[in-house]
Design a protein around this motif. Sequence first.
Motif, PDB file in Angstrom:
ATOM      1  N   VAL A 103      -4.198  -4.967   1.765  1.00 19.78           N
ATOM      2  CA  VAL A 103      -4.151  -3.573   1.201  1.00 19.78           C
ATOM      3  C   VAL A 103      -5.480  -2.983   1.236  1.00 19.78           C
ATOM      4  CG1 VAL A 103      -3.827  -2.208  -0.895  1.00 19.78           C
ATOM      5  CG2 VAL A 103      -2.172  -3.986  -0.393  1.00 19.78           C
ATOM      6  N   ASP A 104      -5.615  -1.703   1.726  1.00 16.61           N
ATOM      7  CA  ASP A 104      -6.933  -1.109   1.529  1.00 16.61           C
ATOM      8  C   ASP A 104      -6.698   0.507   1.512  1.00 16.61           C
ATOM      9  OD1 ASP A 104      -9.569  -0.237   2.234  1.00 16.61           O
ATOM     10  OD2 ASP A 104      -9.570  -0.586   4.254  1.00 16.61           O
ATOM     11  N   GLY A 105      -6.573   0.746   0.231  1.00 15.27           N
ATOM     12  CA  GLY A 105      -5.827   2.149  -0.233  1.00 15.27           C
ATOM     13  C   GLY A 105      -4.962   1.819  -1.573  1.00 15.27           C
ATOM     14  N   PRO A 106      -4.404   2.929  -1.890  1.00 16.13           N
ATOM     15  CA  PRO A 106      -3.636   2.989  -2.982  1.00 16.13           C
ATOM     16  C   PRO A 106      -2.601   1.959  -3.121  1.00 16.13           C
ATOM     17  CG  PRO A 106      -3.162   5.136  -1.750  1.00 16.13           C
ATOM     18  CD  PRO A 106      -4.338   4.187  -1.215  1.00 16.13           C
ATOM     19  N   ASN A 107      -2.540   1.188  -3.907  1.00 16.09           N
ATOM     20  CA  ASN A 107      -1.449   0.146  -4.183  1.00 16.09           C
ATOM     21  C   ASN A 107      -0.435   0.571  -5.018  1.00 16.09           C
ATOM     22  OD1 ASN A 107      -2.309  -0.169  -6.768  1.00 16.09           O
ATOM     23  ND2 ASN A 107      -3.779  -2.015  -6.606  1.00 16.09           N
ATOM     24  N   ALA A 108       0.695  -0.549  -5.397  1.00 14.22           N
ATOM     25  CA  ALA A 108       1.875  -0.123  -6.059  1.00 14.22           C
ATOM     26  C   ALA A 108       1.415   0.256  -7.477  1.00 14.22           C
ATOM     27  CB  ALA A 108       2.605  -1.399  -5.912  1.00 14.22           C
TER      28      ALA A 108
ATOM     29  N   GLN B 124       0.866  -1.094  -0.027  1.00 17.74           N
ATOM     30  CA  GLN B 124       0.039   0.078  -0.046  1.00 17.74           C
ATOM     31  C   GLN B 124       1.038   1.270  -0.093  1.00 17.74           C
ATOM     32  OE1 GLN B 124      -3.387  -0.113   2.657  1.00 17.74           O
ATOM     33  NE2 GLN B 124      -3.391   1.931   2.849  1.00 17.74           N
ATOM     34  N   VAL B 125       0.590   2.388  -0.797  1.00 13.13           N
ATOM     35  CA  VAL B 125       1.323   3.495  -0.725  1.00 13.13           C
ATOM     36  C   VAL B 125       0.794   4.480  -0.029  1.00 13.13           C
ATOM     37  CG1 VAL B 125       2.582   5.153  -2.286  1.00 13.13           C
ATOM     38  CG2 VAL B 125       2.083   2.711  -3.138  1.00 13.13           C
ATOM     39  N   GLY B 126       1.468   5.296   0.573  1.00 11.10           N
ATOM     40  CA  GLY B 126       1.157   6.303   1.836  1.00 11.10           C
ATOM     41  C   GLY B 126       0.524   7.713   1.179  1.00 11.10           C
ATOM     42  N   PHE B 127      -0.455   7.498   0.344  1.00  9.73           N
ATOM     43  CA  PHE B 127      -0.935   8.886  -0.128  1.00  9.73           C
ATOM     44  C   PHE B 127      -2.090   8.958   0.698  1.00  9.73           C
ATOM     45  CE2 PHE B 127       0.830   7.511  -4.236  1.00  9.73           C
ATOM     46  CZ  PHE B 127       1.807   8.540  -4.532  1.00  9.73           C
ATOM     47  N   MET B 128      -1.779   9.726   1.748  1.00 11.09           N
ATOM     48  CA  MET B 128      -2.888   9.809   2.935  1.00 11.09           C
ATOM     49  C   MET B 128      -4.038  10.698   2.698  1.00 11.09           C
ATOM     50  SD  MET B 128      -0.996  12.386   2.768  1.00 11.09           S
ATOM     51  CE  MET B 128      -0.402  14.141   3.280  1.00 11.09           C
ATOM     52  N   ARG B 129      -3.758  11.614   1.670  1.00  9.88           N
ATOM     53  CA  ARG B 129      -5.101  12.214   1.720  1.00  9.88           C
ATOM     54  C   ARG B 129      -6.482  11.449   1.188  1.00  9.88           C
ATOM     55  NH1 ARG B 129      -3.302  17.336  -2.304  1.00  9.88           N
ATOM     56  NH2 ARG B 129      -1.709  18.016  -1.123  1.00  9.88           N
ATOM     57  N   ARG B 130      -6.230  10.429   0.491  1.00  7.23           N
ATOM     58  CA  ARG B 130      -7.505   9.567   0.303  1.00  7.23           C
ATOM     59  C   ARG B 130      -8.020   9.189   1.588  1.00  7.23           C
ATOM     60  NH1 ARG B 130      -6.541   5.095  -4.335  1.00  7.23           N
ATOM     61  NH2 ARG B 130      -5.146   5.974  -5.454  1.00  7.23           N
ATOM     62  N   PHE B 131      -7.541   9.279   2.973  1.00  6.51           N
ATOM     63  CA  PHE B 131      -8.135   8.692   4.207  1.00  6.51           C
ATOM     64  C   PHE B 131      -8.823  10.161   4.801  1.00  6.51           C
ATOM     65  CE2 PHE B 131      -5.215   5.616   2.725  1.00  6.51           C
ATOM     66  CZ  PHE B 131      -5.899   4.514   2.834  1.00  6.51           C
TER      67      PHE B 131
END
Length: 338
Positions: free
Chosen positions: A298-303, A123-130
Amino acid sequence: MTNDLRIGVVGAGAMGADHIARIEHRVAGAHVSAVIEPDAGRAAAAAESAPMAQTFARIEDALAAGAIDAALIAVPGQFHLPVLIPALEAGLPILCEKPLTPDSETSLRVLEAEQKLDKPHIQVGFMRRFDPEYAQLRELVESGDAGELVMLRCAHRNPSVPDSYVQPMLINDSVVHEFDVVPWLAGSPLKSVEVKFARQNPRTPERLREPILVIMELANGVLVDVEMNVSVQFGYQVTTEAVFSEGIARIGDPQGLTLWQGARVGRREHTSFTTRFAEAYDNEIQRWVDAVRRGDLVDGPNAWDGYLVAVACEAGVRALEGGGVQPIETADRPAFYS
Ligand code: ISE
């Protein structure tokens, strides 16, 4: 708690230390079992806030000791690849801070290594999605309640930047977030990017040329502009105005107590992304931990999302350095990521 997820945090700089505190104090079902950091002083300081953590200089050492069930990578982007590869080879679930890697060629190498496993592990740490307001805006787009989305007007403002921040980082370190969150909000991939320079802010450090206006076109015709501005002095601000066929929505304005005093009215503004997106980071790590414990990983942006952003950043830097409208062309998505 014995069935807690044992997380190895790789990198004990500002972001790593922030995540260690988060996992220890605000995330359920996990603890930090290892701090992986070559600087012994930094490692020891970070481990003080994680009583169950051992310290290791390299991820290989933590893996050999059987000390971790999952890895949270928080070293700078140029050091991600040599951590991602052994972690993938060990079959670990991974949360990798943005960017996945600094360029599309190395991102493709990560995708290749990941596809040797049974399913996506990164999972990639693009936190804005959360961030709760971003999530609400996405729901509004999807519901169609305000009609069709036609434009996004974004502002991404930092009070100032450290001496280590150089020109391409306007794209690679900052607009990288919009390259992820805009297609996610609008439900359509990026098609092209262009960069325009504003009049120079006299407060901008001499080595930088900014503010810039980044103009993106999406495949569905939605037009996006991003004011990227890293010398605003007054605070940290990330706002989005969404223009719909039947209305306007706006997110990211200061919240909370309003004070009228001395013939002024005001609210507190953030000064850093660590507070502006604190709730988003907490949600991101909790949802990742829950997904790993469920076996979803994974629960969010992936590779794959990380690779798409790497391609967009390359086009963005071309636009920044050479001008013009730069197309964004990506490989076809492997079925593994569908
Ligand atoms: C920083 O690295 C971040 O990720 C922040 O979210 C962003 O606002 C800032 O411009 C970057 O330097």
